[in-house]
Design a protein around this motif. Structure first.
Motif, PDB file in Angstrom:
ATOM      1  N   LEU A 237      41.347  47.384  28.861  1.00 50.95           N
ATOM      2  CA  LEU A 237      40.839  48.749  28.672  1.00 50.95           C
ATOM      3  C   LEU A 237      39.441  48.740  28.064  1.00 50.95           C
ATOM      4  O   LEU A 237      38.562  49.519  28.472  1.00 50.95           O
ATOM      5  N   ALA A 238      39.217  47.874  27.084  1.00 49.91           N
ATOM      6  CA  ALA A 238      37.890  47.791  26.463  1.00 49.91           C
ATOM      7  C   ALA A 238      36.849  47.345  27.485  1.00 49.91           C
ATOM      8  O   ALA A 238      35.718  47.866  27.507  1.00 49.91           O
ATOM      9  N   LEU A 239      37.206  46.397  28.336  1.00 53.14           N
ATOM     10  CA  LEU A 239      36.295  45.930  29.382  1.00 53.14           C
ATOM     11  C   LEU A 239      35.984  47.054  30.359  1.00 53.14           C
ATOM     12  O   LEU A 239      34.833  47.219  30.787  1.00 53.14           O
TER      13      LEU A 239
ATOM     14  N   MET B 221      42.159  47.455  40.695  1.00 51.82           N
ATOM     15  CA  MET B 221      43.368  47.033  41.397  1.00 51.82           C
ATOM     16  C   MET B 221      43.988  45.811  40.721  1.00 51.82           C
ATOM     17  O   MET B 221      45.203  45.743  40.526  1.00 51.82           O
ATOM     18  N   GLU B 222      43.155  44.833  40.366  1.00 55.86           N
ATOM     19  CA  GLU B 222      43.668  43.641  39.691  1.00 55.86           C
ATOM     20  C   GLU B 222      44.160  43.973  38.285  1.00 55.86           C
ATOM     21  O   GLU B 222      45.166  43.429  37.820  1.00 55.86           O
ATOM     22  N   ALA B 223      43.441  44.873  37.594  1.00 57.92           N
ATOM     23  CA  ALA B 223      43.833  45.252  36.237  1.00 57.92           C
ATOM     24  C   ALA B 223      45.179  45.968  36.241  1.00 57.92           C
ATOM     25  O   ALA B 223      46.027  45.739  35.362  1.00 57.92           O
TER      26      ALA B 223
ATOM     27  N   LEU C  66      46.526  55.377  35.200  1.00 53.64           N
ATOM     28  CA  LEU C  66      45.102  55.677  35.084  1.00 53.64           C
ATOM     29  C   LEU C  66      44.261  54.665  35.858  1.00 53.64           C
ATOM     30  O   LEU C  66      43.334  55.041  36.578  1.00 53.64           O
ATOM     31  N   LEU C  67      44.590  53.391  35.738  1.00 51.14           N
ATOM     32  CA  LEU C  67      43.830  52.365  36.447  1.00 51.14           C
ATOM     33  C   LEU C  67      43.964  52.539  37.959  1.00 51.14           C
ATOM     34  O   LEU C  67      42.998  52.360  38.703  1.00 51.14           O
ATOM     35  N   GLY C  68      45.158  52.882  38.419  1.00 52.50           N
ATOM     36  CA  GLY C  68      45.348  53.123  39.844  1.00 52.50           C
ATOM     37  C   GLY C  68      44.562  54.322  40.333  1.00 52.50           C
ATOM     38  O   GLY C  68      43.962  54.297  41.416  1.00 52.50           O
TER      39      GLY C  68
ATOM     40  N   SER D  62      42.968  36.725  34.005  1.00 53.68           N
ATOM     41  CA  SER D  62      44.425  36.754  33.856  1.00 53.68           C
ATOM     42  C   SER D  62      44.871  36.591  32.402  1.00 53.68           C
ATOM     43  O   SER D  62      46.010  36.912  32.063  1.00 53.68           O
ATOM     44  N   SER D  63      43.977  36.112  31.530  1.00 54.26           N
ATOM     45  CA  SER D  63      44.343  35.899  30.126  1.00 54.26           C
ATOM     46  C   SER D  63      44.112  37.133  29.259  1.00 54.26           C
ATOM     47  O   SER D  63      44.478  37.144  28.086  1.00 54.26           O
ATOM     48  N   LEU D  64      43.508  38.186  29.818  1.00 50.25           N
ATOM     49  CA  LEU D  64      43.169  39.365  29.022  1.00 50.25           C
ATOM     50  C   LEU D  64      44.410  40.195  28.721  1.00 50.25           C
ATOM     51  O   LEU D  64      45.285  40.385  29.566  1.00 50.25           O
TER      52      LEU D  64
END
Length: 326
Positions: A21-23, A123-125, A137-139, A13-15
């Protein structure tokens, strides 16, 4: 066991969006490399499954490219060096792709865990980012990874045929393995080995079966509580899909206690020599059973499991006897 060392990993949650995106870029790169290795290793025996993995590796590479393009567009060319092991909520994967004998069963379970974890990560991102393009994009990637989760079944179908598929290799079974079996087996092994020294040290130091049983009971319950809390605190299951931390903690804790009680219960017998002989016999059975379990369910080569468990457990057992006789 419970660790007093500080956890230096970041909470998910702190990212920031840049770090998320890097992760994601690093995760897709790692997954693509794993699938390529699966394809290479399985090609001689299972060419159909190998072709499937080649396709999955290509898809992961495409995901990486899309994520990297968006990252460069928004944040420039310097990518944050962040990986899964730097973030709480991810588990360290056992590198089964490096095993000498790679079984198709192990690959199926690994694929399901990887794709389920990737889906939950995206989903969390997506919930955490505010940029509309990044969220889209994440979705989209979450939806694609969700479709990939049936790849384990497609492996079965390619190798066995639709009618020959093992009924147990379903999503529910894989979730059961992830939530209950893996933490339970880890607990059983930890409890069986870690309590050997205190039980036999107490036995040979006191010669009293009742006192020895109390020491064994305390060691087993203490180890169970410690292991249970450690497993429950390892991750909340949101990113990994491993299920409820409470369920995993109970599985690990109960099986740890069971492993420790196995060689403590014989000391309910009042005759010291009979109780000790029975306890030693149970220890031998436990150690060989653990070696078998590691080989059967954790894909550890049998003789390596013997060296790790039987030899290591025997040394712990011997240490307990030497300390008890000191």
């Amino acid at each position: 066991m419970f660790s007093l060392l500080p956890d230096t990993r970041r909470s998910f949650s702190s990212l920031s969006e840049r770090e998320i995106l890097a992760l994601a870029v690093a995760a897709e790169e790692e997954d693509g490399s794993i699938y390529s290795e699966f394809a290479t290793r399985l090609a001689p025996t299972y060419p159909g499954s190998a072709a499937l993995f080649e396709g999955m590796a290509a898809e992961e590479d495409e995901h990486r490219r899309r994520l990297l393009d968006l990252y460069v567009e928004r944040f420039g060319k310097r990518v944050v060096p962040i990986r899964r092991e730097h973030v709480r909520g991810f588990i360290n994967r056992k590198p089964i792709w490096l095993l000498k004998n790679l079984t198709l069963e192990a690959v199926r379970q690994q694929v399901w865990e990887m794709e389920e974890g990737a889906y939950r990560f995206y989903m969390e991102a997506a919930k955490q980012v505010s940029d509309a393009g990044t969220r889209k994009l994440l979705g989209d990637l979450a939806a694609q990874e969700r479709r990939h989760a049936d790849a384990a079944d497609r492996i079965d179908e390619a190798v066995l045929g639709a009618e020959g598929r093992d009924v147990e290799k379903t999503e529910n079974h894989r979730q059961f393995v992830l939530t209950y079996v893996q933490p339970g087996l880890a607990g059983l092994m930890d409890g069986s080995v870690s309590t050997l020294a205190p039980v036999f040290a107490a036995a040979f130091a006191t010669g009293d079966t009742h006192q020895t049983f109390l020491v064994g009971l305390a060691a087993a319950i203490g180890a169970g509580i410690s292991m249970g809390f450690t497993e429950a605190a390892s991750d909340d299951g949101k990113l990994t899909g491993r299920g409820s931390p409470v369920k995993r903690g109970l599985a690990a804790g109960i099986m740890t206690a069971v492993g420790g009680l196995g060689h403590a219960l014989p000391y309910l017998i009042h005759d010291f020599f009979t109780a000790t002989a029975l306890a030693i016999a149970i220890v031998l059975i436990e150690l060989w059973a653990i070696a078998f379990i590691q080989n059967r369910y954790m894909q550890t080569p049998f003789w390596r499991a013997v060296m790790q468990v039987v030899l290591g457990g025997s040394l712990v057992f011997a240490a307990g006897i030497l300390i008890g006789n000191a």
